[in-house]
Motif scaffolding. Structure first.
Motif, mmCIF file in Angstrom:
data_model
loop_
_atom_site.group_PDB
_atom_site.id
_atom_site.type_symbol
_atom_site.label_atom_id
_atom_site.label_comp_id
_atom_site.label_asym_id
_atom_site.label_seq_id
_atom_site.Cartn_x
_atom_site.Cartn_y
_atom_site.Cartn_z
ATOM 1 N N LEU A 131 53.399 16.350 6.672
ATOM 2 C CA LEU A 131 54.119 15.961 5.459
ATOM 3 C C LEU A 131 55.587 16.376 5.524
ATOM 4 O O LEU A 131 56.485 15.584 5.202
ATOM 5 N N PHE A 132 55.843 17.616 5.936
ATOM 6 C CA PHE A 132 57.221 18.103 6.020
ATOM 7 C C PHE A 132 58.017 17.364 7.100
ATOM 8 O O PHE A 132 59.246 17.284 7.021
ATOM 9 N N ASN A 133 57.343 16.829 8.088
ATOM 10 C CA ASN A 133 58.020 16.104 9.159
ATOM 11 C C ASN A 133 58.275 14.647 8.796
ATOM 12 O O ASN A 133 59.365 14.103 9.033
ATOM 13 N N GLY B 28 67.353 18.541 17.420
ATOM 14 C CA GLY B 28 67.512 19.776 18.187
ATOM 15 C C GLY B 28 67.677 20.987 17.301
ATOM 16 O O GLY B 28 67.116 22.065 17.584
ATOM 17 N N ALA B 29 68.414 20.837 16.196
ATOM 18 C CA ALA B 29 68.597 21.955 15.266
ATOM 19 C C ALA B 29 67.263 22.380 14.660
ATOM 20 O O ALA B 29 66.999 23.579 14.464
ATOM 21 N N GLY B 30 66.402 21.402 14.383
ATOM 22 C CA GLY B 30 65.077 21.717 13.847
ATOM 23 C C GLY B 30 64.235 22.513 14.823
ATOM 24 O O GLY B 30 63.548 23.478 14.438
ATOM 25 N N LEU B 31 64.280 22.158 16.093
ATOM 26 C CA LEU B 31 63.530 22.891 17.122
ATOM 27 C C LEU B 31 64.048 24.322 17.267
ATOM 28 O O LEU B 31 63.263 25.271 17.407
ATOM 29 N N ILE B 32 65.362 24.485 17.217
ATOM 30 C CA ILE B 32 65.952 25.828 17.321
ATOM 31 C C ILE B 32 65.496 26.703 16.152
ATOM 32 O O ILE B 32 65.176 27.881 16.335
ATOM 33 N N LEU C 114 56.148 30.254 8.307
ATOM 34 C CA LEU C 114 55.904 28.914 7.783
ATOM 35 C C LEU C 114 57.134 28.267 7.139
ATOM 36 O O LEU C 114 57.398 27.077 7.386
ATOM 37 N N PRO C 115 57.929 28.976 6.324
ATOM 38 C CA PRO C 115 59.131 28.324 5.784
ATOM 39 C C PRO C 115 60.086 27.833 6.878
ATOM 40 O O PRO C 115 60.672 26.752 6.750
ATOM 41 N N MET C 116 60.237 28.626 7.946
ATOM 42 C CA MET C 116 61.122 28.199 9.036
ATOM 43 C C MET C 116 60.511 27.034 9.819
ATOM 44 O O MET C 116 61.226 26.110 10.252
ATOM 45 N N TYR D 23 58.458 24.763 8.536
ATOM 46 C CA TYR D 23 58.601 23.589 7.671
ATOM 47 C C TYR D 23 60.050 23.105 7.614
ATOM 48 O O TYR D 23 60.313 21.892 7.625
ATOM 49 N N GLY D 24 61.009 24.050 7.555
ATOM 50 C CA GLY D 24 62.430 23.674 7.569
ATOM 51 C C GLY D 24 62.811 22.958 8.853
ATOM 52 O O GLY D 24 63.554 21.964 8.836
ATOM 53 N N GLY D 25 62.307 23.454 9.976
ATOM 54 C CA GLY D 25 62.569 22.806 11.257
ATOM 55 C C GLY D 25 61.985 21.407 11.313
ATOM 56 O O GLY D 25 62.611 20.473 11.830
ATOM 57 N N LEU D 26 60.783 21.238 10.756
ATOM 58 C CA LEU D 26 60.150 19.922 10.739
ATOM 59 C C LEU D 26 60.921 18.940 9.865
ATOM 60 O O LEU D 26 60.996 17.741 10.171
ATOM 61 N N VAL D 27 61.529 19.423 8.775
ATOM 62 C CA VAL D 27 62.371 18.562 7.933
ATOM 63 C C VAL D 27 63.571 18.051 8.724
ATOM 64 O O VAL D 27 63.889 16.850 8.696
#
Length: 479
Positions: A299-301, A333-337, A346-348, A350-354
């Motif tokens: 969902l977050f992705n 790339g920023a999401g993967l980092i 989990l927040p990080m 989910y933030g990366g997946l966004v």
């Protein structure tokens, strides 16, 4: 007086020519209904392919009882057949000539065997370890190298045949991938719960595949019935001198740097998608400790992709599709980092997946539309316009990439001593899962950014390409 008459005749001819051009342009316009009918075809494709790419490996290792390393090897062997079949199918499409068009009829003809093979691949009989491996190899080759190749290649090729209007192509592609992302979101969110609901073990997987197969068949029929191929090639006498054997045509295409770059981009990007798509369920289950988190991760992705993808045509129209892709992969790339910085936070995660989802929006909105531009560029530069063959080689890159990603998934899990029957995995398996989901995709993203930087020249030259091709077609019709 004679000079005035000549001028008047010239003006009349120009007005007539202008009206003809305007009429031709209007004839290439695609209605919203037809764009939607085209787009739903990718729902059908994803009900087959996303299900296979995301869940076949874990089905094989945890339900069918096939070792992870064996699964990886089987996938790669099947993909080698798959890549070759793309080239044959591309030639077949280019030689097809029916009242329904070149590519469109194959969307219909390939649908029944494709959906049947989906059911077969999630119904592995209990015939021993070697028997299961052989069954899986044969069915996977039939599904991927025969049925899905015919279906997906013809579907992709249709984009350059339905219209030559670049904006309509972009909108069609955007609508298509809106449906793609919605389909992938729903599939990734509901598949595991649906399997558990329908019955644990083999029964649940078989029932799930039957449901998906029925819906997919309806989507393919809708695409066939609701679309029309409009583009008609230049008269044979104009292009016959340029017609060559498919092998020679491929050689000519390989002298086109944009053709090489787009094929390479497909291979590398789909390797990454194969890694992340197949490893997400493992990451949720063994790194985060709950396989149901896979649905929340999806969902977050996917929701940011679905929301952002509607804005991409506006950005691409102003700055060009390549720049849109470049910026998109910076987000990815920023999401993967961010995820690497907090692999169990989990927040990080989910933030990366966004951020990755925003990057995916550019990928899905622009990638296949660029292939249509490469087809036009090839016709302009070398006089070669082979939609089926061009899409087949980029599809070859897509299939080989997905095959490498899926094979690497199995091999790296095996190298990490992953055991599908064990409740707890060793540290080496956890590191392998993190590598598949985080580290390798980041390295691939860097390579893709380099490719898009090298690709930027086509956006600059495309207005000239479009103008000169239109002039050639007008001259060909007048002659």
């Amino acid at each position: 007086m004679e000079a005035v008459e000549k001028i008047s005749v010239g003006v009349i001819k120009e007005k007539t020519k202008s009206k003809a051009v305007k009429k031709e342009a209007e004839g290439m316009r695609v209605s919203t209904r037809e764009k939607v009918c085209y787009g739903v075809g990718d729902i059908g494709a994803n009900l087959v392919w996303t299900t296979v790419a995301s869940f076949l490996t874990i089905y094989c290792t945890d339900v069918a009882g096939i070792a992870a390393g064996v699964v990886g090897t089987l996938m790669l062997i099947a993909r080698l057949f798959d890549g070759v079949s793309d080239l044959f199918m591309g030639v077949i499409i280019d030689k097809t000539n029916t009242r329904w068009g070149k590519a469109r009829p194959w969307v219909l003809w390939s649908a029944p065997p494709l959906v049947v093979s989906l059911i077969m691949i999630f119904t592995v009989p209990n015939i021993g370890a070697n028997g299961k491996a052989i069954y899986m190899l044969l069915v996977y080759i039939f599904l991927a190298a025969v049925c899905f190749t015919a279906s997906n290649l013809s579907y992709n090729t249709m984009l350059s045949l339905v219209t030559t209007e670049q904006h309509d192509r972009n909108v069609m592609n955007t609508i298509r991938f809106e449906f793609t992302m919605i389909a992938q979101l729903v599939i990734n969110v509901i598949t595991i719960p649906l399997v558990h609901f329908l019955g644990n073990g083999q029964k649940g997987w078989t029932c799930m595949s039957i449901i998906y197969a029925i819906v997919a068949l309806g989507m393919f029929i809708t695409t066939f019935a609701g679309t029309k191929e409009r583009y008609k090639p230049i008269k044979p006498e104009v292009t016959e001198k340029k017609k060559k054997h498919p092998v020679k045509t491929i050689k000519i295409l390989c002298s086109n740097k944009y053709f090489i770059l787009i094929t390479l981009a497909f291979a590398i990007i789909y390797t990454s998608l194969g890694l992340t798509g197949g490893s997400r369920i493992y990451y949720a289950k063994y790194v985060l400790g709950n396989e149901m988190i896979n649905s929340t991760m999806t969902l977050f992705n996917y929701i940011p992709t679905i929301l952002t993808i509607m804005l991409i045509p506006i950005f691409a129209k102003k700055f060009g599709k390549i720049k849109a892709l470049f910026v998109g992969f910076l987000f990815y790339g920023a999401g993967l980092i961010l995820e690497i910085a907090g692999p169990v936070n989990l927040p990080m995660i989910y933030g990366g997946l966004v951020l990755q989802g925003i990057g995916h929006a550019a990928l899905y909105s622009c990638l296949f539309a660029i292939v249509g531009d490469v087809v036009d560029y090839s016709e302009w530069k070398d006089g070669i316009r082979e939609e089926g063959l061009t899409y087949s080689v980029t599809s070859f890159g897509q299939k080989i990439g997905t095959g490498l990603g899926t094979a690497a998934l199995g091999w790296i899990l095996a190298a990490g001593n992953y055991n599908g029957t064990a409740a707890v995995q060793p540290d080496s398996a956890i590191f392998a899962i993190k590598s598949l989901f985080l580290y390798l995709p980041l390295a691939i993203t860097v390579v893709v950014l380099i490719i898009w930087y090298l690709f930027m020249g086509i956006d600059k030259v495309y207005p000239t390409v479009r103008k000169e091709l239109d002039e050639r077609r007008k001259n060909a019709k007048q002659n």
